[in-house]
Design an enzyme around this catalytic site. Structure first.
Site, PDB file in Angstrom:
ATOM      1  N   GLU A 101       0.878  -1.149   0.000  1.00 48.56           N
ATOM      2  CA  GLU A 101       0.000   0.000   0.000  1.00 48.56           C
ATOM      3  C   GLU A 101       0.928   1.216   0.000  1.00 48.56           C
ATOM      4  OE1 GLU A 101      -3.523   1.741   2.828  1.00 48.56           O
ATOM      5  OE2 GLU A 101      -2.724  -0.232   3.286  1.00 48.56           O
ATOM      6  N   LYS A 127       4.308   0.838   9.564  1.00 51.95           N
ATOM      7  CA  LYS A 127       4.535   2.075   8.810  1.00 51.95           C
ATOM      8  C   LYS A 127       3.976   3.279   9.551  1.00 51.95           C
ATOM      9  CE  LYS A 127       3.017   0.221   4.972  1.00 51.95           C
ATOM     10  NZ  LYS A 127       2.555  -0.098   3.624  1.00 51.95           N
ATOM     11  N   ARG A 159       4.537 -13.274   9.803  1.00 45.96           N
ATOM     12  CA  ARG A 159       5.223 -12.030   9.506  1.00 45.96           C
ATOM     13  C   ARG A 159       6.525 -11.972  10.287  1.00 45.96           C
ATOM     14  NH1 ARG A 159       1.816  -8.037   9.508  1.00 45.96           N
ATOM     15  NH2 ARG A 159       3.229  -6.327   9.915  1.00 45.96           N
TER      16      ARG A 159
HETATM   17  P1  ATP Z   1       2.543  -2.143   8.139  1.00 43.24           P
HETATM   18  O1  ATP Z   1       1.523  -2.718   9.068  1.00 43.24           O
HETATM   19  O2  ATP Z   1       3.927  -2.220   8.616  1.00 43.24           O
HETATM   20  O3  ATP Z   1       2.165  -0.803   7.651  1.00 43.24           O
HETATM   21  P2  ATP Z   1       1.324  -3.455   5.961  1.00 43.24           P
HETATM   22  O4  ATP Z   1       1.084  -4.906   6.034  1.00 43.24           O
HETATM   23  O5  ATP Z   1       0.173  -2.544   6.165  1.00 43.24           O
HETATM   24  O6  ATP Z   1       2.534  -3.111   6.895  1.00 43.24           O
HETATM   25  P3  ATP Z   1       1.467  -3.348   3.133  1.00 43.24           P
HETATM   26  O7  ATP Z   1       2.039  -2.279   2.297  1.00 43.24           O
HETATM   27  O8  ATP Z   1       0.008  -3.543   3.154  1.00 43.24           O
HETATM   28  O9  ATP Z   1       1.984  -3.061   4.608  1.00 43.24           O
HETATM   29  O10 ATP Z   1       2.222  -4.713   2.890  1.00 43.24           O
HETATM   30  C1  ATP Z   1       2.712  -5.199   1.684  1.00 43.24           C
HETATM   31  C2  ATP Z   1       3.057  -6.656   1.868  1.00 43.24           C
HETATM   32  O11 ATP Z   1       4.104  -6.801   2.825  1.00 43.24           O
HETATM   33  C3  ATP Z   1       1.864  -7.428   2.391  1.00 43.24           C
HETATM   34  O12 ATP Z   1       1.741  -8.608   1.638  1.00 43.24           O
HETATM   35  C4  ATP Z   1       2.217  -7.711   3.824  1.00 43.24           C
HETATM   36  O13 ATP Z   1       1.660  -8.907   4.271  1.00 43.24           O
HETATM   37  C5  ATP Z   1       3.743  -7.768   3.782  1.00 43.24           C
HETATM   38  N1  ATP Z   1       4.321  -7.442   5.090  1.00 43.24           N
HETATM   39  C6  ATP Z   1       4.127  -6.320   5.817  1.00 43.24           C
HETATM   40  N2  ATP Z   1       4.770  -6.386   6.995  1.00 43.24           N
HETATM   41  C7  ATP Z   1       5.406  -7.587   7.038  1.00 43.24           C
HETATM   42  C8  ATP Z   1       6.231  -8.268   7.997  1.00 43.24           C
HETATM   43  N3  ATP Z   1       6.545  -7.712   9.170  1.00 43.24           N
HETATM   44  N4  ATP Z   1       6.706  -9.490   7.674  1.00 43.24           N
HETATM   45  C9  ATP Z   1       6.396 -10.050   6.496  1.00 43.24           C
HETATM   46  N5  ATP Z   1       5.627  -9.484   5.553  1.00 43.24           N
HETATM   47  C10 ATP Z   1       5.119  -8.263   5.804  1.00 43.24           C
HETATM   48 MG    MG Z   2      -1.511  -2.294   5.087  1.00 38.83          MG
END
Ligand code: ATP
Ligand code: MG
Length: 544
Positions: free
Chosen positions: A30, A266, A256
């Site tokens: 995102e 983020k 994760r």
């Molecule tokens: P955050 O909660 O840190 O903002 P997010 O999951 O909202 O992270 P996205 O941009 O939606 O961030 O994630 C893109 C991809 O990265 C998704 O497929 C998500 O599952 C993966 N991802 C995010 N954080 C992790 C993590 N700590 N370990 C493994 N994969 C991750």
């Molecule tokens: Mg997200």
């Protein structure tokens, strides 16, 4: 050979030709912030898995939320993915599929599988029930298909305000899985979207949009983190009920990455930037990919780390010292060493002629002789590390102290004859004599010394700024992560002259001190600035 449970699923699918010969994954960020080390795990997993089976991996921006996203982050995301060593097959935007998503929603309404609901967000929550109690059906659930089609059309046309109506899937309010209790699939948001502008005022929800995005792109294996396990029935429901794809993608969840001393959301990282707790998203203390790049970590080290931690089905926390270990292992035989003096003390070689100087040969990397040697200058006045001299040494201290002889690495044996103090009691300078017979490389075998220390020539040394870091977060006695205010130490060190010529981003071992990188923003040859990448000693222990 499958290395993990995801690859086992893929190999089975290849055997049964579920998707023919095809393996197609995607990394779906995102665009609402910089990527972090957790995303690196997902990137490595998606791209390497596709590569292993001769498949493809898309980079897809999950930009279905008009208010939270910012194209500012797009360039940074692409730079980070490429820096990690991966190249996407296609770069796509979820918002390009808004039309198809809308049609899919209309299709569901026509099948009697979706309805327009006038309950407020709060009411919907109250009607939803709990883990132990079933939910209550919305009074709007039995609207006719015609009415639903008309109202949804009116939602799209902008007849209603934000939150006034939503479109919900009609599934099962008594389902033990709360995600299946008539979830909202479209909402009204009168907000401009970076891609579609003001074309839409209704936007699909993640759980409805994501499976459709995957299916449109022909994704075979949609890899995501464990929080989405309970959403999988809804993912499958959407694709089954929309029904446009004969062999829809499948969602597979993995654990994760969590790291000790590290906060990875983020939202939280953005707050650190906005509060000014760090310089920017790429501050070397940040767990962002931009931060660890500026810190001097290598993409190989990050990939090796992601490989080492593997892919699991249960959440756990990885010790950050494993990441540091991977960085150290990668740099060990890659980077040249340089003499840099921390906490400097002046040494005067009293029997060396004033005005004279000479060049000494020093190996660039003791563990990799093929990296050759370099020349450093030696003259009457030198700098040595503060830690290499003691007025009254304890037992087993083999470095410099009055009366003791040590080897200056690459140069001569020197003996401390006396020293001079400042008024405040600190050491002003040390006086030594050198033995010309003992020049390094001359094969001198007359006597042995127990200590070897390093030096730089005071006449040619350059002052450099060194930035040493500690974690942004530490665990308190209650096991909670709390901010560590003491997370940076900036000091001036004296370096051998060649370091001023370092390129931005160039890495070295500062002999006996650790690995350092010339800062990619602040470093110049007039004002050299180096970041500590990682210390020399590992605190990481493999599990028994
Ligand atoms: P955050 O909660 O840190 O903002 P997010 O999951 O909202 O992270 P996205 O941009 O939606 O961030 O994630 C893109 C991809 O990265 C998704 O497929 C998500 O599952 C993966 N991802 C995010 N954080 C992790 C993590 N700590 N370990 C493994 N994969 C991750
Ligand atoms: Mg997200």
């Amino acid at each position: 050979m499958a290395d993990n449970f995801i690859q086992e699923i893929i190999e089975k699918d290849l055997q049964t030709k579920k998707y023919g010969e095809k393996v197609h994954t995607r990394f779906p960020p995102e665009p609402n912030g910089y990527l972090h080390i957790g995303h690196a795990k997902s990137i490595c997993l998606n791209f390497s898995t596709a590569a292993k089976y001769g498949g493809k991996c898309n980079l897809r921006y999950d930009d279905t939320n008009p208010v939270k996203e910012d194209v500012e982050y797009v360039d940074a995301i692409e730079e980070d993915v490429r820096w990690l060593g991966f190249e996407w097959d296609q770069r796509l935007w979820a918002s390009d599929y808004f039309e198809q998503m809308y049609e899919a929603a209309v299709e569901l309404i026509k099948k009697g599988k979706a309805f327009v609901c006038d309950l407020s967000g709060e009411e919907i929550r109250a009607y939803r029930g709990t883990l132990t109690e079933p939910g209550k059906e919305s009074p709007y659930r039995n609207r006719s298909i015609e009415e639903n089609l008309r109202l949804f059309e009116e939602m799209k046309a902008g007849r209603y305000g934000d939150g006034e109506k939503v479109l919900r899937a009609k599934i099962d309010m008594a389902s033990p899985n709360i995600n299946m209790r008539d979830p909202v699939i479209y909402r009204i948001a009168h907000a401009s979207h970076h891609n579609t502008g003001d074309k839409w005022c209704i936007y699909p929800m993640y759980d409805f949009a994501h499976p459709i995005e995957d299916a449109i792109e022909g994704i075979t294996h949609s890899i995501c983190t464990l929080e989405f396990e309970d959403h999988r029935p809804l993912y499958d429901w959407v694709l089954r009920e929309v029904g446009w794809w004969p062999q829809p993608p499948q969602q597979i969840e993995f654990a994760r990455l969590n790291l000790t001393n590290t906060v990875m959301s983020k939202r939280y990282l953005k707050a650190l930037v906005e509060e000014g707790a760090v310089e920017d998203w790429d501050d070397p203390r940040m767990p962002t990919i931009a931060g660890i790049r500026r810190r001097g970590y290598t993409p190989e080290a990050v990939r090796n780390f992601c490989e080492a931690i593997g892919v699991a089905k249960a959440n756990s926390t990885v010790d950050i010292s494993l990441l540091e270990h991977c960085v150290r292992e990668d740099l060990k035989e890659k980077v040249e060493s340089r003499n840099v003096i921390f906490d400097p003390i002046k040494v005067i070689i009293t029997n060396y002629p004033p005005g004279q100087s000479e060049l000494c040969e020093i190996e660039n990397n003791a563990q990799a002789p093929e990296m050759g040697t370099r020349q450093v200058s030696f003259s009457r006045e030198l700098w040595i590390d503060g830690a290499d001299f003691m007025e009254e040494p304890p037992k087993k201290y083999f470095r410099l102290f009055p009366g003791n002889e040590v080897r200056l690495k690459g140069a001569y044996f020197v003996t401390c004859t006396d020293f001079v103090k400042n008024e405040d009691g600190s050491i002003k300078e040390i006086h030594c004599t050198y033995d010309p017979e003992t020049r390094s490389g001359n094969g001198f075998e007359g006597r042995k010394v127990k200590g070897t220390i390093h030096f730089v020539d005071a006449a040619t040394a350059v002052p450099v700024t060194v930035r040493q870091f500690d974690y942004l977060f530490v665990e308190n006695e209650q096991g909670e992560m709390v901010a560590n205010p003491d997370n940076i130490k900036v000091s001036t060190a004296y370096a051998e002259a060649s370091l001023a010529a370092a390129e931005k981003g160039e890495r070295f071992q500062f002999f006996r001190h650790g690995y350092y990188v010339a800062d990619s923003k602040l470093h110049t040859s007039e004002k050299p600035v180096f970041n500590e990448i990682v210390g020399l000693k590992s605190s990481w222990k493999p599990a028994k």
